[in-house]
Design a protein around this motif. Structure first.
Motif, PDB file in Angstrom:
ATOM      1  N   ILE A   6       0.969  -1.275  -0.016  1.00 58.94           N
ATOM      2  CA  ILE A   6      -0.034  -0.009  -0.195  1.00 58.94           C
ATOM      3  C   ILE A   6       0.778   1.102   0.050  1.00 58.94           C
ATOM      4  O   ILE A   6       2.174   1.177   0.237  1.00 58.94           O
ATOM      5  CB  ILE A   6      -0.974   0.001   1.048  1.00 58.94           C
ATOM      6  N   THR A   7       0.473   2.494  -0.323  1.00 64.13           N
ATOM      7  CA  THR A   7       0.722   3.625  -0.351  1.00 64.13           C
ATOM      8  C   THR A   7       0.567   4.381   1.049  1.00 64.13           C
ATOM      9  O   THR A   7      -0.681   4.654   1.291  1.00 64.13           O
ATOM     10  CB  THR A   7       0.765   4.749  -1.261  1.00 64.13           C
ATOM     11  N   TYR A   8       1.656   4.380   1.971  1.00 64.13           N
ATOM     12  CA  TYR A   8       1.209   5.031   3.369  1.00 64.13           C
ATOM     13  C   TYR A   8       2.219   6.095   3.468  1.00 64.13           C
ATOM     14  O   TYR A   8       3.560   5.810   3.512  1.00 64.13           O
ATOM     15  CB  TYR A   8       1.304   4.015   4.376  1.00 64.13           C
ATOM     16  N   ASN A   9       1.881   7.334   3.668  1.00 60.99           N
ATOM     17  CA  ASN A   9       2.831   8.349   3.946  1.00 60.99           C
ATOM     18  C   ASN A   9       3.764   8.646   2.863  1.00 60.99           C
ATOM     19  O   ASN A   9       4.922   8.804   3.091  1.00 60.99           O
ATOM     20  CB  ASN A   9       3.564   8.417   5.317  1.00 60.99           C
ATOM     21  N   ASN A  10       3.115   8.603   1.529  1.00 55.10           N
ATOM     22  CA  ASN A  10       3.833   8.706   0.313  1.00 55.10           C
ATOM     23  C   ASN A  10       5.099   7.625   0.439  1.00 55.10           C
ATOM     24  O   ASN A  10       6.227   7.731  -0.424  1.00 55.10           O
ATOM     25  CB  ASN A  10       4.636   9.841   0.161  1.00 55.10           C
ATOM     26  N   LYS A  11       4.878   6.410   0.735  1.00 49.27           N
ATOM     27  CA  LYS A  11       6.009   5.313   0.795  1.00 49.27           C
ATOM     28  C   LYS A  11       5.078   3.961   0.654  1.00 49.27           C
ATOM     29  O   LYS A  11       4.190   3.721   1.206  1.00 49.27           O
ATOM     30  CB  LYS A  11       6.797   5.363   1.957  1.00 49.27           C
ATOM     31  N   LYS A  12       5.634   3.217  -0.195  1.00 48.48           N
ATOM     32  CA  LYS A  12       5.421   1.808  -0.393  1.00 48.48           C
ATOM     33  C   LYS A  12       5.768   0.807   0.710  1.00 48.48           C
ATOM     34  O   LYS A  12       6.888   0.546   0.893  1.00 48.48           O
ATOM     35  CB  LYS A  12       5.984   1.515  -1.766  1.00 48.48           C
ATOM     36  N   ILE A  13       4.718   0.292   1.479  1.00 50.35           N
ATOM     37  CA  ILE A  13       5.047  -0.653   2.652  1.00 50.35           C
ATOM     38  C   ILE A  13       4.108  -1.681   2.378  1.00 50.35           C
ATOM     39  O   ILE A  13       2.882  -1.537   1.897  1.00 50.35           O
ATOM     40  CB  ILE A  13       4.890   0.036   3.910  1.00 50.35           C
ATOM     41  N   SER A  14       4.171  -2.916   3.002  1.00 49.24           N
ATOM     42  CA  SER A  14       3.478  -3.862   3.320  1.00 49.24           C
ATOM     43  C   SER A  14       2.415  -3.646   4.394  1.00 49.24           C
ATOM     44  O   SER A  14       2.543  -2.880   5.566  1.00 49.24           O
ATOM     45  CB  SER A  14       3.846  -5.048   3.235  1.00 49.24           C
TER      46      SER A  14
END
Length: 357
Positions: free
Chosen positions: A119-127
């Protein structure tokens, strides 16, 4: 005479009960200050808990299933019989209906696949697994554990490449989610509408996880339901392509044989045999190809019927439903529980004192 003694004994017992009740009442009344102080302390603790307790956000998604395979006259007959209260005990053959589908949504395999969704969370791709670890402050707890400090769940990483420690962490997340956060409800067995609720302290995690879980389960559900039809379709396509190549080769062979026998002496019929053989191949392959094309079209229709439709009805929309532990609720519950515990403690202490005397 004996009856009078029995009555006198009963009256004395009742008097003793009343006397003991008064003693207990005045004893508790004499301790009212302690009980009030305990209740006040509990109210303060309850208020403090309500202030620092993070709200719980609940994402709700509902979807309906439509499976054309179970339709038709027989399905209508079963539905008619069911409406009159008759259960014929005949199932359409699907293993993913009703409670089975609900269990699939809560299965470890589906939940873990969802946790590894990026997902994109705080402009960052993380799981989603990484987001859950951050929300639970597990990184802070792992500072003194070298085997966990550098542990990461990168997006799109292969599940087979995980270490034993990563498997253990995913298992812990699954246990926490399945016990506290994830619930699947089907209001009525006759209605193919399923509701999924995901609760957490992170509003975005609840929303993302709820939508990703339905996406993963839908993909698995559709692939499993239409697996046989797709395999049959692949076989028919492969056979059709093979026969078409043979037919083209036979047509080319007929043309070559005709060229070789052009202006041939009518008395030399043996030279015409290759052309006749090729013509037979053309006719045979044409008939086979015609049947295969017909079967392929029927297989396409069957594949469409085998492929179920999963229609999402309601999606989680921000802002999500928020359940906060209210201040008034914290004061009342905290004060009541503390006062009750203090009262029980005083009663227990008095009983022990009486028994030891």
């Amino acid at each position: 005479m004996e009856e009078n003694k029995r009555v006198t004994k009963d009256v004395m017992t009742l008097k003793e009960i009343i006397k003991d009740s008064k003693e207990w009442f005045f004893y508790v009344l004499s301790k009212w200050k302690i009980i009030v102080i305990a209740g006040f302390t509990g109210a303060i603790l309850g208020l403090t808990y309500s202030v620092f307790k993070k709200p719980i956000y609940t994402a709700t998604l509902s979807f309906a299933l439509e499976d054309e395979k179970g339709g038709g006259g027989f399905g209508s007959a079963l539905g008619l019989a069911s409406s009159f209260g008759f259960d014929l005990g005949v199932n359409g053959g699907s293993i993913f209906t009703g409670s089975n589908l609900a269990e699939l949504l809560k299965s470890r395999a589906m939940v873990e696949k969802t946790l590894l969704t990026d997902i994109t969370y705080n402009n960052k791709k993380i799981s989603l697994a990484e987001l859950y670890i951050q929300d639970q402050d597990w990184r802070e707890k792992w500072k003194d554990k070298p085997n966990l400090a550098k542990l990461q769940f990168l997006p799109k990483i292969k599940r087979t490449a995980f270490t034993r420690v990563q498997d253990s962490i995913l298992g812990s997340i699954y246990d926490a989610l399945s016990e506290e956060s994830l619930s699947v409800l089907q209001r009525d067995k006759k209605i193919s509408i399923i509701n999924i609720n995901v609760s957490s302290e992170n509003e975005l995690f609840s929303k993302f996880f709820c939508e990703a879980l339905v996406k993963e389960v839908s993909k698995f559900y559709v692939e499993t339901k239409s697996k046989k039809a797709k395999e049959n379709m692949r076989i028919l396509v492969r056979q059709t392509d093979s026969i078409r190549r043979e037919l083209n080769s036979a047509i080319t062979g007929v043309a070559l044989a005709n060229d070789n026998t052009f202006n041939l002496n009518p008395a030399l019929n043996v030279r015409r045999v290759p052309s006749a053989r090729r013509q037979v191949d053309v006719q045979a392959n044409t008939a086979i190809l015609t049947e295969l094309i017909k079967q392929s079209e029927l297989a396409k229709v069957s594949l469409r019927k085998e492929t179920p439709l999963i229609q999402i009805i309601d999606r989680p929309i921000l802002p999500l439903k928020k359940d906060r532990f209210g201040k008034a609720k914290g004061i009342v519950i905290g004060g009541f529980l503390a006062g009750l515990l203090m009262l029980l403690g005083l009663v227990l202490k008095r009983i022990l004192d009486i028994n030891y005397k």
